[in-house]
Design an enzyme around this catalytic site. Structure first.
Site, PDB file in Angstrom:
ATOM      1  N   GLU A   1       2.798  13.362  -4.593  1.00  0.00           N
ATOM      2  CA  GLU A   1       1.673  13.332  -3.248  1.00  0.00           C
ATOM      3  C   GLU A   1       3.529  13.974  -2.309  1.00  0.00           C
ATOM      4  OE1 GLU A   1       1.959   9.351  -0.688  1.00  0.00           O
ATOM      5  OE2 GLU A   1       0.428   9.952  -0.164  1.00  0.00           O
TER       6      GLU A   1
ATOM      7  N   GLU B   1       0.647  -0.987  -0.024  1.00  0.00           N
ATOM      8  CA  GLU B   1       0.214   0.237   0.129  1.00  0.00           C
ATOM      9  C   GLU B   1       1.154   1.073  -0.200  1.00  0.00           C
ATOM     10  OE1 GLU B   1      -3.138   0.171  -0.909  1.00  0.00           O
ATOM     11  OE2 GLU B   1      -3.661  -1.601  -0.421  1.00  0.00           O
TER      12      GLU B   1
END
Ligand code: ADP
Length: 480
Positions: A382, A249
């Site tokens: 990000e 993840e």
């Protein structure tokens, strides 16, 4: 100061080196000294886990249920104390810390139940007189490598299913949050598990990561963290012998579409919650707010007003909405992106400054950029902080295209009162999780969590889908 130790083979081992765990709201506040595991410690943990596996893999569901239920009960009974430790160590607010702690308890309770619900199949054979059975077995010794942003919930959603399905665990938390990891491990250590079934190795990824990912006795790796580390681990998993099962993840650059017909109040709350709460340090944070032109100006004004009302301060203070950034290097990264955004020609509409508070900490005013294009770095990379970008779109179709134009695909949201657009977005969004009139961050614990594209790799986490990663399937043929 005593050093909080690693937990290996059923013992709190003696480590030679420790490191301070520092409160990001007040860098003068040291929470404690925590051991730094060596390669030899990691190897000892794997050895203990391997030795414990044959018996644990055959333990009854009742034994597993009892241990997990006991862990859940103690976490819940101590939610205020653990939530405070979490807020002090990671910097999310006290209510957020307590909420995350409750979530960890819920996850252990859920997987306690799942331990009782492992099923198989018995099917007819294509050959006369033959029985075919399909069963699930634990994978073996699993390395669980976790990040700092959810220091109790993410360990819980990896450790609980690993144990429920009969695996032995080597748990490596992120460097910045050994306090929560140690407290959780202390509860697990007293839950009645046989020695070696669960092991804690606090240490640097750069120091012990290779042991945890390359060792021949590791069968599977579950990792949550950065894309860069995740890619490296995936390459290691397939190049080492034996090859290892892997679940990753990683990042997100989650879009939240706001259409002209949205309920403005709902949209502003969803966006501010999703983008800025938990200091924006969530892989599901709404970092791209894609707003159609008819509502754009009203929306930006309303979000700005809401941001002005948010209190950024010590995570443990009553009334704080946004705690500090987790550490200096994350703060530097956030400020670097604020500069990049300005240099790229976006307008820094609100915030983005360093803030001083009573205590020395990593305080930053939430930042809102407008006039952003989806090609800008602040819209593509990000940031992992309280920084959001507003991208203006002509209409729904353009907003949908922009939302999918990203290398990530974890969570995506839309605010609209139109069933037609909501249904279309749910179908066409290239994300693992889709939210309608809800923040992109904030999920249930009994359903799958995960994404697509550069956000996730391998089977989903959480809910009953977790069984895919933490078990392996066996097909048995019998001629009675
Ligand atoms: P973050 O930006 O969340 O710190 P990282 O990917 O750097 O993301 O870290 C996530 C977790 O992975 C942490 O527990 C970290 O210590 C660990 N880690 C970092 N490098 C490695 C590595 N080479 N091997 C295994 N684990 C690693």
């Amino acid at each position: 100061m005593t050093i909080h130790q690693n937990f290996i083979a059923g013992d709190w081992s003696k480590a030679s080196a420790g490191a301070p765990d520092v409160n990001p709201s007040n860098t003068k506040d040291v929470i404690g000294e925590y051991a730094r595991a060596s390669k030899a410690d990691a190897e000892a943990a794997i050895k203990a886990a391997k030795a414990a596996f044959p018996a644990w893999s055959l333990a009854t569901p009742q034994v597993r249920y009892d241990a997990l239920k006991k862990i859940s009960d103690e976490i819940l009974a101590r939610k205020d104390e653990l939530g405070k430790l979490l807020a002090r160590e990671e910097g999310k607010t006290l209510p957020e810390g307590v909420g995350e702690t409750i979530r960890a308890a819920q996850i252990f309770a859920f997987f306690a139940g799942e331990a009782l619900r492992v099923t198989g199949e018995k099917v007819g054979s294509v050959r006369p007189g033959v029985d075919v059975e399909i069963t699930r077995e634990p994978v073996g010794v699993v390395s669980l490598i976790t990040p700092w942003n959810f220091p109790i919930a993410i360990p819980a959603w990896k450790i609980a299913p690993a144990l429920a399905y009969g695996n032995c665990v080597v748990f490596k938390p992120a460097d910045l949050v050994p306090g929560c990891a140690h407290a959780l491990s202390d509860i697990i250590a007293r839950s009645g598990l046989p020695a070696g079934v669960f092991n804690l190795v606090m240490g640097r990824g750069s120091e012990i990561g290779s042991v945890l990912t390359e060792h021949p006795d590791i069968s599977a790796i579950s990792f949550t963290g950065s894309v860069g580390t995740g890619r490296k681990l995936a390459a290691t998993a397939v190049s080492s012998t034996p090859m290892k099962k892997i679940q990753l993840e990683m990042g997100g650059k989650n879009p939240m579409v706001v259409l002209d017909d949205a309920d403005l109040k709902i949209a502003v709350e969803a966006c501010v919650q999703g983008a800025y709460f938990s200091t924006g340090q969530r892989c599901t944070a709404s970092s791209r707010l894609i707003v159609t032109q008819g509502i754009h100006d009203k929306f930006v004004d309303a979000v700005t007003e809401r941001l002005k009302s948010l209190v950024v301060d010590d995570a443990l203070k009553a009334g704080t909405h946004i705690g500090p950034v987790v550490d200096q290097s994350q703060l530097d990264q956030n400020l670097k992106y604020v500069k990049i955004g300005k240099d790229e020609g976006a307008k820094l509409h609100w915030g983005g400054d360093l803030l001083n508070r009573e205590t020395p900490g990593f305080y930053m005013q939430p930042a809102l950029f407008t006039g952003v294009t989806n090609a800008m770095r602040i819209a593509r990379e990000e940031i992992f902080g309280p920084v959001a970008t507003v991208i203006k779109a002509k209409d729904y179709d353009e907003a949908l295209a922009i939302s999918n134009d990203t290398e990530f695909g974890l969570s995506a949201g839309i605010c609209t009162t139109s069933l037609k657009y909501a249904s279309d977005f749910k179908r066409k969004s290239e994300a693992g999780m889709v939210m309608v009139n809800l923040p992109t961050a904030g999920v249930d614990y009994h359903v799958p969590f995960g994404g697509r594209k550069g956000s996730s790799y391998g089977p989903r986490e959480q809910g009953k889908y977790a069984v895919e990663f933490y078990t392996t399937v066996k097909t048995a043929y019998t001629l009675p």
